[in-house]
Design an enzyme around this catalytic site. Structure first.
Site, PDB file in Angstrom:
ATOM      1  N   ARG A 168       0.818  -1.220   0.000  1.00  0.00           N
ATOM      2  CA  ARG A 168       0.000   0.000   0.000  1.00  0.00           C
ATOM      3  C   ARG A 168       0.851   1.269   0.000  1.00  0.00           C
ATOM      4  O   ARG A 168       0.522   2.266   0.653  1.00  0.00           O
ATOM      5  CB  ARG A 168      -0.970   0.000   1.197  1.00  0.00           C
ATOM      6  CG  ARG A 168      -1.902  -1.202   1.245  1.00  0.00           C
ATOM      7  CD  ARG A 168      -2.798  -1.284   0.011  1.00  0.00           C
ATOM      8  NE  ARG A 168      -3.643  -2.474   0.079  1.00  0.00           N
ATOM      9  CZ  ARG A 168      -3.341  -3.645  -0.503  1.00  0.00           C
ATOM     10  NH1 ARG A 168      -2.219  -3.774  -1.184  1.00  0.00           N
ATOM     11  NH2 ARG A 168      -4.159  -4.669  -0.416  1.00  0.00           N
ATOM     12  N   SER A 214     -11.325  -1.016   2.775  1.00  0.00           N
ATOM     13  CA  SER A 214     -10.698  -1.533   3.989  1.00  0.00           C
ATOM     14  C   SER A 214     -10.120  -0.364   4.786  1.00  0.00           C
ATOM     15  O   SER A 214      -9.311   0.398   4.272  1.00  0.00           O
ATOM     16  CB  SER A 214      -9.581  -2.520   3.639  1.00  0.00           C
ATOM     17  OG  SER A 214     -10.101  -3.647   2.979  1.00  0.00           O
ATOM     18  N   GLU A 253      -5.549   2.370   6.681  1.00  0.00           N
ATOM     19  CA  GLU A 253      -5.253   2.269   5.260  1.00  0.00           C
ATOM     20  C   GLU A 253      -5.862   3.432   4.500  1.00  0.00           C
ATOM     21  O   GLU A 253      -5.324   3.862   3.480  1.00  0.00           O
ATOM     22  CB  GLU A 253      -5.784   0.941   4.694  1.00  0.00           C
ATOM     23  CG  GLU A 253      -5.465   0.734   3.229  1.00  0.00           C
ATOM     24  CD  GLU A 253      -5.795  -0.657   2.732  1.00  0.00           C
ATOM     25  OE1 GLU A 253      -6.320  -0.790   1.637  1.00  0.00           O
ATOM     26  OE2 GLU A 253      -5.506  -1.627   3.472  1.00  0.00           O
TER      27      GLU A 253
END
Length: 299
Positions: A173, A223, A293
């Protein structure tokens, strides 16, 4: 801001003032942007970015807004949205190049039509190509770094360059674009020839899994927490009895504990407070530290 307005008018770049950012994110949260700029071509995008930087106006590049939580006070600067940019996919053998503002799902469909496999994991990720590169998006065992060849981008110095994937610091990420502030213009991926029927079947299977397991019926930013080493965020949150736990209009999804959803009227403050409560409880009860996230963007 007067100088920015004059510059945008002179360049013919479309924009709006005091545009609510809640209308441009999947979370449906966020105050107004002083300037919401909507380039339709790469030339307009480069002009807008260069103008903002020359005037020292805070500038944020926005794709589909699917992983963003804007602050309740909005953004006292310019948000440049790529979602309306025009552009086509270019194919050369087993490589495809797509503009940054193109929905990732369209690139996946183009790969299917070309009989190329490797992007099935990305089908259903609700972002743009640029956003997927920016955060090295991934799902179901695949990541953008697995297929990415190179990225064209506008540097802070106003130069358009192409950088190979190996130079983009791609990790879980994360990409170099989070650190250098460059603007992604397009991305090239390399895929593998495959059976179109098998590719289609896998895309449909993964999309079905998304619909079955994720709270797609409520506003969210996907998420909420990154996967901690050795565990899964949603499982840890459920283990702590936090399914359905809420703060104001924000709640842990009843369907999937890895998602914070907007039940209606949630504010950025609600989401951040809920995240803090969850992080504290999970750390105290399990020893794991959850990292958000979603990207929080505040003035």
């Amino acid at each position: 801001m007067d100088a920015l307005r004059a510059g945008l008018d002179a360049a013919g770049v479309p924009y709006q003032e005091q545009e609510p950012l809640s209308a441009h994110t999947t979370f449906k949260i966020g105050g107004p942007a002083a300037f919401f700029i909507r380039p339709t071509r790469e030339e307009e995008l480069c002009k807008a970015v260069t103008l903002c930087k020359s005037l020292s106006v805070p500038c944020y590049i926005l794709g589909n807004g699917s992983n963003i939580l804007f602050g309740d006070k909005g953004w006292n600067g310019a948000v440049i949205c790529l979602a309306g940019m025009k552009g086509e996919i270019q194919q050369e053998g087993d490589t495809l190049r797509a503009p940054a503002g193109m929905p990732l799902s369209m690139l996946c469909m183009a790969a299917l039509q070309a009989g190329l496999t490797g992007l099935e994991f990305a089908y259903g990720i609700p972002g743009t190509v640029g956003g997927a590169v920016y955060m090295n998006a991934g799902a179901y065992g695949g990541e953008m770094k697995d297929v990415l060849v190179s990225v064209r981008h506008l540097t802070a110095e106003g130069e358009i360059v192409e950088t190979p994937a190996a130079g983009l610091d791609l990790s879980y990420r994360h990409s170099i674009f989070e650190d250098n502030g460059d603007c992604i213009l397009s991305a090239q991926v390399r895929l593998t020839p495959g059976d179109p029927q098998k590719i289609s079947d896998q895309m449909n299977e993964l999309m079905g899994r998304r619909r079955d397991k994720q709270p797609l019926d409520k506003p969210s930013a996907g998420s909420t927490f990154k996967r901690p080493v050795g565990a899964f965020a949603g499982a840890l949150i459920e283990q702590c009895g936090l399914r359905g736990h809420r703060h104001g209009g924000a709640a842990i999804s009843e369907k999937h504990c890895g998602f914070v959803v907007n039940l209606g009227g949630a504010t950025c403050a609600d989401v951040l407070a809920l995240c803090q409560e969850v992080q504290t409880i999970v750390r105290e009860q399990t020893g794991f530290t959850l990292e958000k996230e979603i990207r929080v963007v505040e003035c």
